[in-house]
Design an enzyme around this catalytic site. Structure first.
Site, mmCIF file in Angstrom:
data_model
loop_
_atom_site.group_PDB
_atom_site.id
_atom_site.type_symbol
_atom_site.label_atom_id
_atom_site.label_comp_id
_atom_site.label_asym_id
_atom_site.label_seq_id
_atom_site.Cartn_x
_atom_site.Cartn_y
_atom_site.Cartn_z
ATOM 1 N N HIS A 99 15.905 28.044 -20.627
ATOM 2 C CA HIS A 99 17.012 27.527 -19.824
ATOM 3 C C HIS A 99 18.282 28.241 -20.294
ATOM 4 C CE1 HIS A 99 14.134 24.172 -20.284
ATOM 5 N NE2 HIS A 99 14.515 23.749 -19.090
ATOM 6 N N ASP A 102 19.769 26.947 -23.508
ATOM 7 C CA ASP A 102 18.962 27.165 -24.714
ATOM 8 C C ASP A 102 19.483 28.359 -25.496
ATOM 9 O OD1 ASP A 102 17.263 25.206 -23.670
ATOM 10 O OD2 ASP A 102 15.888 26.687 -22.821
ATOM 11 N N GLU A 230 9.021 22.739 -10.377
ATOM 12 C CA GLU A 230 8.204 22.030 -11.366
ATOM 13 C C GLU A 230 8.251 20.527 -11.101
ATOM 14 O OE1 GLU A 230 8.169 21.294 -16.188
ATOM 15 O OE2 GLU A 230 8.778 23.240 -15.406
ATOM 16 N N GLU A 266 3.008 21.115 -15.029
ATOM 17 C CA GLU A 266 2.929 20.760 -16.449
ATOM 18 C C GLU A 266 1.919 19.640 -16.651
ATOM 19 O OE1 GLU A 266 5.690 18.529 -19.718
ATOM 20 O OE2 GLU A 266 6.606 20.242 -18.679
ATOM 21 N N HIS A 269 3.431 16.142 -17.260
ATOM 22 C CA HIS A 269 4.024 15.589 -16.041
ATOM 23 C C HIS A 269 2.943 15.000 -15.138
ATOM 24 C CE1 HIS A 269 7.866 18.299 -16.372
ATOM 25 N NE2 HIS A 269 7.671 17.512 -17.425
#
Length: 435
Positions: A99, A102, A230, A266, A269
């Site tokens: 990101h 980050d 996502e 994911e 998730h």
């Protein structure tokens, strides 16, 4: 500076090794179904969990020991880049993901944030050119800053929407600069707490507008990564619009985004959505939209996103089977969106955890290959649906039957004989395939 001086490059040594810093199952050059393991698996390391996670939780302070903390945020950011690429090289991992926040501190303004990103991505590009390591995907963090309390693309504030758009533009500029193969959107704040004050259609229309702006801008600058959404059902929002694979595909199809967008799925998730990981992969694959995966595992006894490193061979085998059925996952990959447990606070735990995850996926790949070679699932399904291969079943599939003709057929025939699926036997035999 070298951050892991006592650890050599991780190599494959097999299951008899006593070396902690060795692969037991992941042999990057081993040929599986015509491709090397490295080509099949396309591993990536996540910058956020690896470099910025400090081991704190709502009940305790930071515990992780990290030697790359500097005297200023920018000094820390630069040290992290050097340490990160050392980790990638020691693991022999070809890709990474991040990101925007980050890699660079936000500073006191959007302008300062973008300047910091430029400086850090210059250093990242130097390391990429030096090592040959590539960017699998990057994304804009549009959920941590307080401005996004009511959403980013789904916000009720047009000025906030503009900042979100600016972050996406910068993210695509960075993606082009670093040769990113994919670009991800995850809508952590794209959802609602209550419908009492929410216009869901308006918010989703605005999300789609931002996605279309991203497609247009990518084309304008001559950069066309695979766009990925996502899904996640909740956390941090109570109800997120990208709830699961099926919900997200409905959104993609409604707004005509299917030519440009696929899914980044994911495992944890899927757990939060009440699905198995292979369910989500299967749904995406059936839509032709399986783009990339975030590799981790959740704890079914807990109700939040634990992001554990994947070590469950059974689950990974079924996930890898779906990926093989998909014909692979390129240009996507297998990104370890996983964090070490709070009690694994030493720096070397970062390497040990990734070794465990990579070995697990190597085992899953080999198990899935054997399942395909033996046509284990194919034969099961062919037998289960065999009544549609001939007679009235074949006529149904060919479109030759209708409600009236099928009613006449049903009235003339006896009650159908139902056969057992022998599920327990199937699961028992499946265990024989697990390496």
């Amino acid at each position: 500076m070298v951050y892991f001086p006592k650890i050599e490059k991780i190599k494959y040594e097999g299951t008899n090794t006593k070396n902690m810093y060795a692969f037991r199952h992941y042999n990057s050059e081993e040929i599986i179904m015509g491709k090397t393991m490295k080509e099949h698996l396309r591993f990536a390391v996540a910058y956020w969990h690896t470099m910025t996670q400090d081991g704190s939780d709502p009940f305790g302070k930071a515990v992780n020991k990290r030697s790359w903390l500097g005297e200023s945020p920018m000094e820390t950011a630069k040290k992290r880049v050097i340490a990160f690429f050392e980790i990638l090289e020691k693991l022999d991992v070809e890709y990474f993901c991040f990101h925007d926040i980050d890699i660079a501190p936000e500073g006191n303004s959007l302008k300062e944030f973008f300047s910091n990103i430029d400086e850090i991505t210059d250093l990242i590009k130097e390391k990429m050119d030096e090592t040959g390591i590539k960017l699998l995907w990057n994304t804009a963090n549009m959920f941590s800053n307080p401005r996004y309390v009511n959403g980013a693309a789904s916000t009720n504030n047009a000025n906030v929407y503009a900042i979100a758009a600016a972050q996406v533009k910068k993210g695509l500029d960075v993606s082009k600069k670093l040769g990113g193969e994919n670009y991800v959107f995850w809508g952590g704040r794209e959802g609602y707490e209550t419908l009492l004050n929410t216009d869901m259609k308006f918010e989703q229309d605005n999300i789609a507008r931002l996605f279309k702006m991203a497609i247009f801008y990518g084309e304008k600058i001559g950069h066309k990564p695979q766009f990925l959404i996502e899904p996640k059902p909740k956390e941090p929002s109570k109800h997120q619009y990208d709830f699961d694979a099926a919900t997200t595909m409905a959104f993609i199809l409604k707004y005509g985004l299917e030519k440009d967008f696929k899914l980044n799925l994911e495992a944890n998730h899927a757990t939060l959505a009440g699905h198995t990981f292979e369910h989500e992969l299967n749904v995406a694959r059936n839509y032709g939209a399986l783009g990339s995966i975030d590799a981790n595992q959740g704890d079914v006894l807990l109700g939040w996103d634990t992001d554990e490193f994947p070590t469950n061979v059974y689950d990974v085998t079924l996930a890898m089977y779906e990926i093989l059925e998909n014909g692979g996952i390129e240009p996507g990959g297998i990104n370890f969106d996983s964090k070490v447990r709070r009690s694994s606070f030493e720096m070397e735990d970062l390497l040990l955890a990734h070794i465990a995850g990579m070995d697990t996926f190597a085992r899953g790949l080999k198990s899935a290959m054997k399942l395909k070679e033996d046509r284990f699932f194919e034969d099961l399904k062919e037998q289960r649906y065999s009544s549609f291969k001939k007679g009235i079943g074949a006529k149904i599939i060919s479109g030759k039957e209708n409600l009236e003709s099928l009613t006449n057929y049903a009235l003339k025939n006896d009650e159908p004989i139902i056969e057992s699926s022998h599920i327990e036997y199937v699961k028992n035999i499946l265990n024989d395939y697990l390496y």
